[in-house]
Design an enzyme around this catalytic site. Structure first.
Site, PDB file in Angstrom:
ATOM      1  CD  GLN A  87      12.655 -30.681  39.363  1.00  0.00           C
ATOM      2  OE1 GLN A  87      12.740 -31.204  40.471  1.00  0.00           O
ATOM      3  NE2 GLN A  87      13.552 -29.836  38.902  1.00  0.00           N
TER       4      GLN A  87
ATOM      5  CB  CYS B  12      10.387 -23.635  38.363  1.00  0.00           C
ATOM      6  SG  CYS B  12      11.156 -23.488  36.730  1.00  0.00           S
TER       7      CYS B  12
ATOM      8  CG  ASN C 198      13.430 -19.443  33.523  1.00  0.00           C
ATOM      9  OD1 ASN C 198      13.392 -18.215  33.479  1.00  0.00           O
ATOM     10  ND2 ASN C 198      14.565 -20.116  33.524  1.00  0.00           N
TER      11      ASN C 198
ATOM     12  CG  ASN D 294      18.711 -26.596  41.413  1.00  0.00           C
ATOM     13  OD1 ASN D 294      18.451 -27.584  40.746  1.00  0.00           O
ATOM     14  ND2 ASN D 294      17.782 -25.910  42.055  1.00  0.00           N
TER      15      ASN D 294
ATOM     16  CD  GLU E 278      16.852 -26.336  36.442  1.00  0.00           C
ATOM     17  OE1 GLU E 278      15.890 -26.752  37.134  1.00  0.00           O
ATOM     18  OE2 GLU E 278      16.721 -25.550  35.502  1.00  0.00           O
TER      19      GLU E 278
ATOM     20  CB  CYS F 101      18.295 -22.330  36.374  1.00  0.00           C
ATOM     21  SG  CYS F 101      17.707 -22.678  38.052  1.00  0.00           S
TER      22      CYS F 101
ATOM     23  CB  THR G   4      15.270 -20.639  41.416  1.00  0.00           C
ATOM     24  OG1 THR G   4      15.718 -21.843  40.789  1.00  0.00           O
ATOM     25  CG2 THR G   4      13.746 -20.609  41.474  1.00  0.00           C
TER      26      THR G   4
END
Length: 302
Positions: free
Chosen positions: A92, A101, A103, A211, A229, A239, A241
């Site tokens: 990250q 993650c 996406n 998050n 996030e 996001c 998740t």
């Protein structure tokens, strides 16, 4: 000892506006956290020098492409397996590694599908192995079973956190690969996410942070979503998740019933979520290639 710079090829992908730098793990990047911090920076990071990035309307972009990214996906393709496997490591912008993650995993599947010609792939993540199916520009990925258990979230206490007050927000805590604190509000667009989220993200009840997801239920049964996030330390356009966490929390609170798909809409576009009573949740949505370029990598030499 001196520090030299080399350049490596990278690609840029996004899933409903959640954007990632994609690096083939065969490329040498000795200091991955430093690489992510440098090139994900929204003011000075990666940019599309050709000016032809395919951000599209689903990215939520109505102007030129943004600089930087929401993370770096280091992907190791193991094509000898059937279906092909991809080992995914997401670093990250703050240099931390995220266990999962949604996406990002969909972008990883799209990247691997382009290289293998396979429309079925296995994505290996620190949160477990997830099966992905690619259909044109759309990717569906297994997300595992959401957990509210204090050990899994994790929580500082030994009781589940369901509709509990945390730093002024009424939140439900659930792990969908990473921890989320989900709060249902009347209208996500009216919320000051940057003000209310950080105290919850750093609350003592979340020893590893969380998050923070705000969601509001629409008249048609879908949900609007905004997410602050952990690791990005700000709001992202999408996001995955977090979208799964919205539906999991909604089912827990009786806002959703049954196993039918539910549409969750972050600012970057629509995602389709299933959270069955038994078995793995799924996340479905677009994953789009943007552009390729080369980026500097610091290499130490004696």
């Amino acid at each position: 000892m001196s520090v030299l710079e080399e350049r490596i090829p990278v690609a840029k992908y996004h899933g409903t506006g959640n954007d990632f730098i994609v690096v083939d793990a065969e490329e040498s990047v000795p200091d991955r956290p430093a690489f992510a911090k440098t090139h994900c920076n929204r003011e000075s990071g990666i940019e599309d020098t050709e000016g032809d990035a395919d951000t599209g309307t689903e990215a939520g972009a109505d102007g030129p492409p943004r600089r930087g990214a929401d993370g770096v996906l280091f992907l190791a393709l193991e094509g000898r397996y059937s279906p092909p496997r991809v080992v995914m490591t997401l670093v990250q912008p703050d240099g931390s590694v995220a266990a999962m993650c949604g996406n990002g995993a969909r972008c990883a599947a799209a990247w691997a599908a382009e290289r293998t010609g396979s429309d079925e792939l296995m994505i290996d993540t620190p949160a477990g192995t997830r099966r992905a199916a690619v259909d044109g520009g759309r990717v569906t990925i297994e997300m595992g079973t959401p957990s509210f258990h204090p050990r899994d979230v994790p929580l500082a206490g030994d009781e589940e956190l369901v509709e509990a007050d945390v730093e002024g927000l009424t939140v439900t805590a659930v792990n969908t690969g990473v921890p989320h604190a989900v709060a249902f509000v009347d209208d996500v667009d009216e919320a000051d996410l940057e003000a209310v989220a950080p105290p919850v993200r750093h609350a003592d009840v979340f020893p590893q942070g969380a998050n923070v997801v705000l969601a509001s239920r629409n008249d048609d049964g879908s949900f609007s979503q905004r997410t602050f996030e952990r690791g990005v330390e700000g709001e992202t356009r999408s996001c995955g998740t977090g979208a799964v966490a919205v539906v999991a929390a909604a089912k827990r609170l009786g806002l959703v019933e049954g196993d039918d798909p539910v549409t969750v809409s972050p600012p970057g576009g629509d995602l389709e979520i299933t959270v069955p009573d038994v078995g793995s949740a799924t996340l479905s949505g677009p994953a789009a290639y943007e552009f390729e370029t080369e980026l500097d990598v610091a290499v130490r030499s004696r």
